[in-house]
Design a protein around this motif. Structure first.
Motif, PDB file in Angstrom:
ATOM      1  N   ASP A 179       0.750  -1.247   0.087  1.00 13.81           N
ATOM      2  CA  ASP A 179       0.100  -0.076   0.024  1.00 13.81           C
ATOM      3  C   ASP A 179       0.806   1.371   0.085  1.00 13.81           C
ATOM      4  O   ASP A 179       0.313   2.461  -0.134  1.00 13.81           O
ATOM      5  N   MET A 180       2.151   1.198   0.167  1.00 13.98           N
ATOM      6  CA  MET A 180       3.086   2.363   0.273  1.00 13.98           C
ATOM      7  C   MET A 180       4.525   1.911  -0.233  1.00 13.98           C
ATOM      8  O   MET A 180       4.678   0.280  -0.113  1.00 13.98           O
ATOM      9  N   PRO A 181       5.289   2.399  -0.658  1.00 11.90           N
ATOM     10  CA  PRO A 181       6.595   2.080  -1.105  1.00 11.90           C
ATOM     11  C   PRO A 181       7.601   1.799   0.072  1.00 11.90           C
ATOM     12  O   PRO A 181       7.349   2.480   1.281  1.00 11.90           O
ATOM     13  N   GLY A 182       8.327   0.838   0.094  1.00 11.43           N
ATOM     14  CA  GLY A 182       9.425   0.791   1.027  1.00 11.43           C
ATOM     15  C   GLY A 182      10.335   2.312   1.284  1.00 11.43           C
ATOM     16  O   GLY A 182      10.395   3.010   0.210  1.00 11.43           O
ATOM     17  N   TYR A 194       0.078   4.935  -5.038  1.00 10.46           N
ATOM     18  CA  TYR A 194       0.992   4.003  -5.227  1.00 10.46           C
ATOM     19  C   TYR A 194       0.256   2.697  -4.961  1.00 10.46           C
ATOM     20  O   TYR A 194       0.712   1.654  -5.600  1.00 10.46           O
ATOM     21  N   LYS A 195      -0.850   2.426  -4.429  1.00  6.15           N
ATOM     22  CA  LYS A 195      -1.530   1.226  -4.000  1.00  6.15           C
ATOM     23  C   LYS A 195      -1.951   0.326  -5.352  1.00  6.15           C
ATOM     24  O   LYS A 195      -2.202   0.854  -6.590  1.00  6.15           O
ATOM     25  N   PRO A 196      -1.982  -0.548  -5.439  1.00 11.31           N
ATOM     26  CA  PRO A 196      -2.569  -1.617  -6.626  1.00 11.31           C
ATOM     27  C   PRO A 196      -3.892  -1.208  -6.870  1.00 11.31           C
ATOM     28  O   PRO A 196      -4.429  -0.654  -6.050  1.00 11.31           O
ATOM     29  N   LEU A 197      -4.221  -1.184  -8.082  1.00  8.02           N
ATOM     30  CA  LEU A 197      -5.553  -1.138  -8.416  1.00  8.02           C
ATOM     31  C   LEU A 197      -6.570  -1.990  -7.598  1.00  8.02           C
ATOM     32  O   LEU A 197      -6.602  -3.217  -7.578  1.00  8.02           O
ATOM     33  N   ARG A 198      -7.461  -1.049  -7.267  1.00 12.11           N
ATOM     34  CA  ARG A 198      -8.774  -1.681  -6.178  1.00 12.11           C
ATOM     35  C   ARG A 198      -9.942  -1.463  -6.894  1.00 12.11           C
ATOM     36  O   ARG A 198     -10.110  -0.807  -7.926  1.00 12.11           O
ATOM     37  N   LYS A 238     -12.901   5.202 -11.928  1.00 14.31           N
ATOM     38  CA  LYS A 238     -12.079   5.952 -12.885  1.00 14.31           C
ATOM     39  C   LYS A 238     -11.701   5.180 -14.085  1.00 14.31           C
ATOM     40  O   LYS A 238     -11.800   5.693 -15.352  1.00 14.31           O
ATOM     41  N   VAL A 239     -11.566   3.854 -13.974  1.00 20.81           N
ATOM     42  CA  VAL A 239     -11.062   2.879 -15.048  1.00 20.81           C
ATOM     43  C   VAL A 239     -12.364   2.828 -15.937  1.00 20.81           C
ATOM     44  O   VAL A 239     -12.262   3.146 -17.114  1.00 20.81           O
ATOM     45  N   ILE A 246      -2.916  -5.625 -15.145  1.00 25.49           N
ATOM     46  CA  ILE A 246      -3.390  -5.635 -16.490  1.00 25.49           C
ATOM     47  C   ILE A 246      -4.815  -6.591 -16.683  1.00 25.49           C
ATOM     48  O   ILE A 246      -5.602  -6.342 -17.477  1.00 25.49           O
ATOM     49  N   GLN A 247      -4.670  -7.598 -16.162  1.00 25.54           N
ATOM     50  CA  GLN A 247      -5.923  -8.588 -16.117  1.00 25.54           C
ATOM     51  C   GLN A 247      -7.116  -7.810 -15.711  1.00 25.54           C
ATOM     52  O   GLN A 247      -8.238  -7.995 -16.075  1.00 25.54           O
ATOM     53  N   LYS A 248      -6.836  -7.020 -14.530  1.00 24.25           N
ATOM     54  CA  LYS A 248      -8.161  -6.477 -14.115  1.00 24.25           C
ATOM     55  C   LYS A 248      -8.687  -5.185 -15.142  1.00 24.25           C
ATOM     56  O   LYS A 248      -9.892  -5.097 -15.293  1.00 24.25           O
ATOM     57  N   VAL A 249      -7.631  -4.593 -15.873  1.00 26.60           N
ATOM     58  CA  VAL A 249      -8.022  -3.659 -16.743  1.00 26.60           C
ATOM     59  C   VAL A 249      -8.734  -4.206 -17.850  1.00 26.60           C
ATOM     60  O   VAL A 249      -9.574  -3.682 -18.607  1.00 26.60           O
ATOM     61  N   VAL A 250      -8.264  -5.425 -18.231  1.00 31.54           N
ATOM     62  CA  VAL A 250      -8.928  -6.281 -19.308  1.00 31.54           C
ATOM     63  C   VAL A 250     -10.211  -6.455 -19.008  1.00 31.54           C
ATOM     64  O   VAL A 250     -11.153  -6.432 -19.973  1.00 31.54           O
ATOM     65  N   LEU A 251     -10.648  -6.871 -18.064  1.00 30.83           N
ATOM     66  CA  LEU A 251     -11.868  -7.221 -17.354  1.00 30.83           C
ATOM     67  C   LEU A 251     -12.763  -6.089 -17.567  1.00 30.83           C
ATOM     68  O   LEU A 251     -13.897  -6.195 -18.009  1.00 30.83           O
TER      69      LEU A 251
END
Length: 391
Positions: free
Chosen positions: A80-83, A253-257, A264-265, A298-303
């Motif tokens: 959820d955040m970078p090191g 920074y978080k992964p797409l949720r 948005k997408v 990428i898979q989530k955006v394809v869906l």
């Protein structure tokens, strides 16, 4: 129950923290003394790598450092955040003098000004020279030091990109003109402030007034978050504020949720490959770090593209995936799907066939690909027969 589980999890994560902390001393000509630092580097930190990390400076490092380090461990565990490189300034009995400010302006003077210059002119260059820091710096302060960190906002070029001001003891010009100051920035600034219903009354009143000012600011470069915690006091709100502030500051920074996908997408005006590329370019621009687009995203955006019946996006995402990893079958697989859906059966068959020599992807079944090749071979044969009959 959920809160209890999270507390236990944070506690378990924090057990090895002490073993990971190093203690350094820095000589300061501004302060004419030596100051102790607590430093915690990211997991798997490699000084020879080109990877850069956000720098979190913890004022009140005597007691705030460990809660900050624990929360960073927690949020980085879930990506959820970078090191980040965390540095706590041990202030001890000097805290009052470090945070000494003019009662009229609310800005550092005398010993406070010397401490202000120590951080800007000595500490930050010292850390940048020795560690792989990015340009994204976060300041964390509580009470007296929660007010003190605001002084860097009143410089022409702010030292920090993000400010976590926890129950700050606001005073003078800072208290009265903080909102106005935040209107003028032409570069990204994150500002977080918190109080609680059982906070010290004079601090709570000043913070609520400051929040009313800042809430009116209309500046596209300012990202502002405010929390007014219930059933907390001046001290118990600290852990909640640290958690919330990092959660908000590093939201991009978080992964797409699911929420981002829906809000948005799905409604994005262009092709969805551009959304992904722009999103990750923005992460690099803002945090000064490179984060790779994952196969899962990428898979989530394809869906979503399929949900939009957006064949153009499907094709462009396939090309993007192939460019990102030519050895993976993912991009070629989506290109084959696109060709099939627009009726280019021969092309689709060849693309499916070419995936056999590429690396597997967890969610794509090889048996399914082979069945598609067989299915398209039959379709291709039927089309050839129909063409012969027409001729």
């Amino acid at each position: 129950m959920r809160k209890t589980i999270l507390i236990v999890f944070i506690f378990l994560l924090s057990i090895p923290i002490c073993a990971q902390i190093s203690y350094k001393e820095i000589k300061s000509s501004r302060l004419n003394t030596t100051r102790q630092l607590k430093i915690k580097l990211p997991k798997n930190y490699d000084p020879s790598s080109e990877v850069r990390y956000p720098l979190i400076i913890v004022f009140d490092g005597d007691y705030l450092f460990e809660p900050v380090a624990g929360q960073v461990d927690f949020q980085t565990y879930f990506d959820d955040m970078p090191g980040s490189i965390i540095v706590g300034i041990v202030q001890g009995n000097e805290r009052r003098w470090d945070g000494y400010c003019d009662q009229v302006t609310g800005l550092p003077k005398e010993s406070g000004l010397r401490f202000h210059e120590f951080v800007a002119d000595e500490l930050i260059p010292y850390l940048d020279d020795r560690y792989s820091t990015s340009k994204f710096r976060v300041a964390v302060g509580h009470d007296l030091m929660g007010n003190f960190i605001n002084s860097y906002l009143f410089k022409k070029d702010p030292l920090f990109k993000a400010y976590v001001s926890i129950s700050p003891d606001l005073s003078g010009t800072v208290r009265d003109y903080l909102g106005q100051r935040l209107e003028f920035f032409k570069d990204d600034i994150f500002y977080y402030m918190a109080t609680a219903d059982n906070d010290l009354p004079y601090i709570r009143e000043a913070v609520l007034n400051a929040n009313n000012q800042i809430a009116q600011v209309k500046n596209q470069y300012l990202t502002y978050y405010f929390d007014d915690f219930k059933n907390d006091n001046h001290y118990t709100l600290v852990s909640s504020a640290i958690a919330r502030s990092f959660d908000k500051i590093f939201e991009l920074y978080k992964p797409l949720r699911e929420k981002e996908l829906e809000e948005k997408v799905l409604t994005y005006g262009g092709t969805l490959d551009k959304y992904l590329v722009d999103r990750y370019d923005r992460i690099e621009e803002l945090f000064g770090i490179t984060k790779l687009i994952t196969e899962e995203e990428i898979q989530k955006v394809v869906l979503v593209a399929n949900q939009r019946n957006d064949l153009e996006s499907l094709e462009k995402i396939g090309k993007l995936a192939k460019k990102l990893d030519p050895t993976s079958l993912l991009g070629t697989y989506y290109l084959a799907q696109h060709a099939e859906q627009i009726g280019k059966i021969k092309k689709a068959k060849k693309l499916y066939e070419s995936t056999v020599d590429l690396n597997d992807v967890a969610h794509i079944d090889r048996k399914f690909i082979l069945s598609k090749i067989e299915e398209l071979s039959v379709t291709e044969l039927d089309e050839e027969i129909e063409e012969d009959e027409d001729n």
